[in-house]
Design a protein around this motif. Structure first.
Motif, PDB file in Angstrom:
ATOM      1  N   ARG A 308      47.897  35.610  39.579  1.00 37.61           N
ATOM      2  CA  ARG A 308      46.955  34.580  40.021  1.00 37.61           C
ATOM      3  C   ARG A 308      46.420  34.859  41.427  1.00 37.61           C
ATOM      4  N   GLU A 309      47.331  35.173  42.349  1.00 37.28           N
ATOM      5  CA  GLU A 309      46.938  35.238  43.761  1.00 37.28           C
ATOM      6  C   GLU A 309      46.583  36.640  44.251  1.00 37.28           C
ATOM      7  N   LEU A 310      47.121  37.658  43.590  1.00 39.45           N
ATOM      8  CA  LEU A 310      46.811  39.030  44.030  1.00 39.45           C
ATOM      9  C   LEU A 310      45.875  39.732  43.048  1.00 39.45           C
ATOM     10  N   GLY A 311      45.729  39.159  41.856  1.00 36.55           N
ATOM     11  CA  GLY A 311      44.954  39.843  40.817  1.00 36.55           C
ATOM     12  C   GLY A 311      45.660  41.110  40.356  1.00 36.55           C
ATOM     13  N   TRP A 312      47.000  41.051  40.348  1.00 36.96           N
ATOM     14  CA  TRP A 312      47.807  42.232  39.996  1.00 36.96           C
ATOM     15  C   TRP A 312      48.660  41.952  38.765  1.00 36.96           C
TER      16      TRP A 312
END
Ligand code: UD1
Length: 337
Positions: A308-312
């Motif tokens: 969600r937050e890193l797009g990883w």
């Protein structure tokens, strides 16, 4: 954009160097080569076609660390350096606290003096201890009921959080690694532990290479589907890419951010051994053995926050991890020169 990697010649550090260089960033490495070899640096430079400064120094040496910051404009630090043998930490706690904690304090003090306040720390799933529920999220309570090695990971997390609280300019990213295995697709770099491996995958690959006779599977009576321990194995290249994403996060934000880096899937030790044999069409002699002291039955990650937050998100499956681990060991039966 220049990134300093402490412990940047090690297994994880050398894979991160490749991803950063390929993403167009500049890299500076400090390593005391206590558990790594200069050949790893040479191989990274061969893979990427790029050279970078490498300081053969100890992170506890303040003058040496200051020199690095004086000679380079460092924007962000990835802090990987540290002793990591769990059993040894029980025998030599002073060494572990000195090497892991003092080095971190020296690093942070010099960073502050030079106005570099962005740090990504190589933490571990070990901070969750024996979790009551799996998968673990970043909200799962941490536990100090662990070895000196595990405590150093937890203490460093706390230290960095206090530093961030004291000064809003700091950006601290705590990455809790699960079980990194695999190797770069080139087969030029990979895990090369000194002596007899403590961890599962290097033991398996050294049995496959004929360097060790037989694997012992520690414990068959755990409360897991097949009785062997369950772990979240993650490809080291996926882990390295998680650091590239974390740098973007650190550069754009301040405060503390914690992420699990795993695949979100648990596989048992037995499943890993079976997958290794199938993926590589090779037989691994193994025997069942009693539990290893200190092991927990099962742990795997909820990685939705990093997504969600890193797009990883991890891309490689267990088959690819087993294939790449063996590709590395097969091409380098004696490890790095
Ligand atoms: C260990 C450390 C962890 C550390 C991580 C990376 C412990 C309790 N935990 O994780 O703190 O962050 O390494 O260094 O040591 N196994 C075998 N035979 C072997 C080796 C391992 O069956 O020869 C089993 C173990 O019992 C375990 C699983 O394989 O169930 C994974 O072991 P390992 O690779 O050592 O990782 P962890 O113990 O999960």
């Amino acid at each position: 954009m220049a990134v300093l990697l402490t412990g940047g010649a090690g297994y994880i550090g050398s894979h991160i160097c490749i991803e950063l260089l390929q993403a167009g960033m500049d890299v500076v490495v400090i390593d005391n080569f206590s558990n790594s070899k200069p050949e790893a640096v040479r191989r990274v430079q061969q893979i990427t076609g790029k050279k970078y400064p490498v300081y053969h120094e100890d992170l506890r040496d303040r003058a040496a660390v200051e020199k690095i910051f004086a000679e380079n404009t460092i924007d962000c630090v990835i802090h990987l350096a540290g002793s990591k043998a769990v059993g040894e930490s029980v025998q030599k706690p002073i060494l572990y606290y000195d090497n892991n904690l003092v080095s971190t304090l020296v690093l942070c003090d010099v960073m502050r003096d030079y106005g570099c306040k962005k740090i990504i720390f190589s933490s571990s799933a070990t901070v969750y201890g024996a979790p009551e529920q799996v998968p673990v999220t970043e909200e799962t309570p941490v536990s100090a009921d662990t070895t000196p090695y595990g405590k150093t990971k937890l203490f460093i997390e706390y230290m960095l959080q206090d530093i961030a609280k004291s000064d809003p300019d700091w950006s601290v990213i705590l990455l809790r690694y699960f079980n990194p295995i695999g190797a770069h697709a080139s087969g030029l770099i990979g895990e090369d532990p000194a002596g007899i491996p403590n961890n599962l995958m290097p033991f398996v690959t050294q049995v496959a290479a004929g360097k060790l006779e037989k694997l012992s599977v520690f414990g068959t009576d755990y409360d897991t589907p097949d009785g062997t321990c369950v772990r979240d194995f993650i490809h080291v290249v996926d882990l390295a890419q998680g650091h590239v994403k974390s740098i973007a996060k650190a550069m754009e934000n301040s405060g503390v951010f914690i992420y699990n880096l795993g695949t979100g899937k648990g596989y048992s030790v037995q499943q890993l051994v079976d997958a290794f044999q199938q993926a590589n069409d090779i037989e691994i002699p193994y025997q069942y053995a009693p539990r290893r002291k200190g092991d927990i039955a099962q742990i795997y990650a909820d990685c939705s926050k990093a997504q969600r937050e890193l797009g990883w998100q991890a891309q490689h499956d267990l088959f690819e991890m087993c294939r790449d681990s063996w590709n590395w060991q097969k091409k380098n039966p004696q490890g790095l020169a």
